[in-house]
Design a protein around this motif. Sequence first.
Motif, short mmCIF file in Angstrom:
data_model
loop_
_atom_site.label_atom_id
_atom_site.label_comp_id
_atom_site.label_asym_id
_atom_site.label_seq_id
_atom_site.Cartn_x
_atom_site.Cartn_y
_atom_site.Cartn_z
N ILE A 40 0.83 -1.20 0.00
CA ILE A 40 0.00 0.00 0.00
C ILE A 40 0.87 1.25 0.00
CG2 ILE A 40 -1.61 1.38 1.38
CD1 ILE A 40 -2.82 -1.35 2.32
N LYS A 41 1.89 1.24 0.83
CA LYS A 41 2.79 2.39 0.91
C LYS A 41 3.49 2.63 -0.42
CE LYS A 41 3.72 2.16 5.88
NZ LYS A 41 4.76 1.99 6.94
N LYS A 42 3.93 1.54 -1.06
CA LYS A 42 4.59 1.67 -2.36
C LYS A 42 3.62 2.21 -3.41
CE LYS A 42 8.01 -1.99 -1.59
NZ LYS A 42 8.48 -3.36 -1.99
N CYS A 43 2.39 1.70 -3.37
CA CYS A 43 1.39 2.16 -4.33
C CYS A 43 1.05 3.63 -4.12
CB CYS A 43 0.12 1.32 -4.21
SG CYS A 43 0.27 -0.36 -4.87
N LEU A 44 0.96 4.05 -2.87
CA LEU A 44 0.66 5.46 -2.59
C LEU A 44 1.80 6.37 -3.06
CD1 LEU A 44 -1.00 5.24 0.94
CD2 LEU A 44 -2.10 5.75 -1.25
N ALA A 45 3.03 5.86 -2.95
CA ALA A 45 4.17 6.63 -3.45
C ALA A 45 4.10 6.74 -4.97
CB ALA A 45 5.47 5.97 -3.03
N LEU A 46 3.73 5.64 -5.65
CA LEU A 46 3.60 5.65 -7.11
C LEU A 46 2.43 6.51 -7.58
CD1 LEU A 46 4.31 1.90 -8.02
CD2 LEU A 46 5.68 3.89 -8.68
N SER A 47 1.43 6.67 -6.70
CA SER A 47 0.25 7.46 -7.08
C SER A 47 0.58 8.94 -7.27
CB SER A 47 -0.84 7.31 -6.03
OG SER A 47 -0.49 7.97 -4.83
N LYS A 48 1.78 9.31 -6.86
CA LYS A 48 2.23 10.70 -7.04
C LYS A 48 3.07 10.85 -8.31
CE LYS A 48 2.33 11.32 -2.03
NZ LYS A 48 3.17 11.59 -0.83
N SER A 49 3.13 9.78 -9.11
CA SER A 49 3.91 9.79 -10.35
C SER A 49 3.36 10.81 -11.34
CB SER A 49 3.90 8.39 -10.97
OG SER A 49 4.41 8.41 -12.28
N SER A 50 4.24 11.35 -12.16
CA SER A 50 3.83 12.30 -13.20
C SER A 50 3.09 11.59 -14.34
CB SER A 50 5.05 13.04 -13.76
OG SER A 50 6.00 12.12 -14.27
N ASN A 51 3.26 10.26 -14.40
CA ASN A 51 2.54 9.45 -15.39
C ASN A 51 1.12 9.21 -14.86
OD1 ASN A 51 1.40 7.11 -16.70
ND2 ASN A 51 3.44 6.67 -17.53
N GLU A 52 0.14 9.85 -15.49
CA GLU A 52 -1.23 9.81 -14.98
C GLU A 52 -1.80 8.40 -14.91
OE1 GLU A 52 -3.78 12.48 -17.04
OE2 GLU A 52 -2.60 14.27 -16.55
N ASN A 53 -1.55 7.58 -15.92
CA ASN A 53 -2.06 6.21 -15.91
C ASN A 53 -1.45 5.39 -14.79
OD1 ASN A 53 -3.75 6.60 -18.13
ND2 ASN A 53 -2.15 6.04 -19.61
N GLU A 54 -0.13 5.52 -14.65
CA GLU A 54 0.56 4.79 -13.58
C GLU A 54 0.07 5.24 -12.22
OE1 GLU A 54 5.15 3.61 -12.87
OE2 GLU A 54 4.75 5.76 -12.69
N ALA A 55 -0.12 6.55 -12.05
CA ALA A 55 -0.57 7.10 -10.78
C ALA A 55 -1.98 6.60 -10.44
CB ALA A 55 -0.55 8.62 -10.84
N ALA A 56 -2.87 6.60 -11.44
CA ALA A 56 -4.25 6.17 -11.21
C ALA A 56 -4.32 4.68 -10.87
CB ALA A 56 -5.09 6.46 -12.45
N THR A 57 -3.55 3.88 -11.58
CA THR A 57 -3.52 2.43 -11.32
C THR A 57 -3.00 2.15 -9.92
OG1 THR A 57 -3.14 1.94 -13.66
CG2 THR A 57 -2.56 0.23 -12.08
N ALA A 58 -1.93 2.84 -9.52
CA ALA A 58 -1.33 2.65 -8.20
C ALA A 58 -2.31 3.04 -7.10
CB ALA A 58 -0.04 3.45 -8.08
N LEU A 59 -3.03 4.14 -7.31
CA LEU A 59 -3.99 4.60 -6.31
C LEU A 59 -5.15 3.60 -6.15
CD1 LEU A 59 -4.85 6.74 -4.31
CD2 LEU A 59 -6.00 7.97 -6.19
#
Length: 237
Positions: free
Chosen positions: A12-31
């Motif tokens: 969860i922590k890793k996914c929340l960190a990825l959710s701040k990515s500049s890549n919108e698709n990657e960020a949305a998937t991680a969130l």
Amino acid sequence: MGMSREEAILKIKKCLALSKSSNENEAATALRMAQSLMKEFQVDPDLLDIMEASCESKATKTPQAWEASLVMTIARAMQCKPIFSTGSSSWGIKASWTFIGVDPAPEVASYTFDVLYRQVIRSRKSFIETTLKRVTVKKNKVARADLFCEGWVDSVKHLITDLNIEVPTNTNERIKKHMDQSRGELSSFTPKDRNKGKAFNDRAANDYHAGKQSGKSAKLNQAMNAGEQYARLETKA
């Protein structure tokens, strides 16, 4: 085998960190992944970064006032909640302090206590073996050594307050929420003070100032954690 709760929290922590990515698709998937895991494992997002870190104490049932003072100074500086757990000689369990707060503050607090506590114990031993070597009454010797430790702790407080630890503004509420869920009702205690009610005479002042002088040589290197600097049970402030 399925994912354990601890493994889920790490993911969860890793996914929340990825959710701040500049890549919108990657960020949305991680969130979405983080939200799904939090729901599946019933993880409260407010408590994700609340952690505990413990360190040993030489006290048994009740710590001395000077030790509690050191702990409370560290806890206030790190915005952590300290709890004291008694030891058991018959079961071989050592007493300990546990700091509860927002990651990484508890690890910093535990590290700080451990380093300074070992130094004050060494300094106390040296003071007893030199200055107090002619004192034959044990209770007088330990009471005077406590005064030395009080001075020592007062001398090192600036090392603690100089540490730069940033925590969220709602830290206290989140710590309380964590403790309500994981600790339940805790009793309180008053630290032991062997010099309470005694006159602060010239000898007492000398013992205290000897501790202050000794504390000036104390060292506290700032540990690092993940790229960041690095109670019956509850003390009364």
